[in-house]
Design an enzyme around this catalytic site. Sequence first.
Site, PDB file in Angstrom:
ATOM      1  CG  ASP A  16      -1.953  -1.179   1.429  1.00 24.44           C
ATOM      2  OD1 ASP A  16      -1.711  -2.011   1.013  1.00 24.44           O
ATOM      3  OD2 ASP A  16      -3.050  -0.880   1.557  1.00 24.44           O
ATOM      4  NE  ARG A  96      -2.676   3.061  12.807  1.00 24.84           N
ATOM      5  CZ  ARG A  96      -1.351   2.143  12.643  1.00 24.84           C
ATOM      6  NH1 ARG A  96      -0.462   1.855  12.848  1.00 24.84           N
ATOM      7  NH2 ARG A  96      -2.312   1.212  12.013  1.00 24.84           N
ATOM      8  CB  SER A 177      -5.281  -5.199   6.461  1.00 23.79           C
ATOM      9  OG  SER A 177      -4.838  -4.057   6.861  1.00 23.79           O
TER      10      SER A 177
END
Length: 398
Positions: A16, A96, A177
């Site tokens: 990706d 994140r 994923s």
Amino acid sequence: MSTIQKVVLAYSGGLDTSVILKWIKNTYGCEVVTFTADLGQDEDLSGVEKRALETGAAKAYVEDQREEFARDFIFPMLRAGAVYEGRYLLGTSIARPLIAKRLVEIALAEGCQAIAHGATGKGNDQVRFELTAAALAPGLRCIAPWREWDMKSRTDLVNYARENNIPVTVTKAKPYSCDGNLLHLSFEGGELEDPWEEGGPYTYSMTVPPEEAPAEPQIVMIDYEKGDPVALNGKEMSPAALLAELNRIGGKHGIGRMDMVENRFVGMKSRGVYETPGGTILHAAHRDLESLCMDREVMHLRDSLIPRYAEMVYYGFWFSPEREVLQALMDKAQERVSGTVRLKLYKGGVYPLGRKSPNSLYNADLATFEEDSVYDQRDAAGFIRLQSLRIRGSKRIG
């Protein structure tokens, strides 16, 4: 697009983000700087810089952030006892804000006008990256190719990669994923998109199946100071080293496997498989020690706020004022949580065996079933009568 001359991209080196790197260069006609974080994902990152540069990056950052991740993100979350929807220990969610914070720092240092990420328009990560950027550098733009390009599937990405001479690593045998770091490893996609279908053999790799775990249990002791683990079996360790060792031990005993359907922030349900061996052990040990040395009302108040805190982490509001205020409360509640917990690890289970603390609130003279001289049992009658006043007035029969 003409106002963007340089972008910093969160880059893993996988399919990706490699496609995204090339696509941004082709679409925006700008320089791309890449950032790859070593968060303990147990991957060989030695070739990532070379791969990024060969794919077209102007500059590539690869940094070891394991200690910062454990100390400043995982441990504060563990102090708060955060669990999303009663099960998920937030392994992807908590990574994140750290990645996004470093993206912002690099963007400002490199004179970038934007950050970029590979999160899809269906997921939570886009929100987490962009809320962090908005909090720390609201003037930066965010490029999210999955919301912009006309590619619709991983097949499209594979085709684009082949057309642009980008090595393809995805296979039909492992169509997932995945997201890995020091706290966990997650799997989504493939057969997991059917909530009834059992995950295939590649959906777990940090942990052995519990039925294949050792027949003999293992006893471990974890020392805590103010809610943070500081030593394992009497050996002081850094946050990252301690968590990594518990991952190894817990994985050997099949601890921390979880398969769930969760509610994404964007409004849909998704199914994921998670492995969190070390985090599961620490969560159990921490809760057990709290039972010994945390005041009852403080614990109950804190517990009522755990779902809200977990939502803040899951939704991407780590750098929000409300999370920072709530963190202060959580940390205040941890001031007495110091001591040692002894646990048994056996075939997927974590079983506390004993706990001790210099701040213990346990009074053996009060709790004993034997004769004592400190508690008059007759006092309980008046206590119960007072507690029943409201109920006796509202629940009469006849």
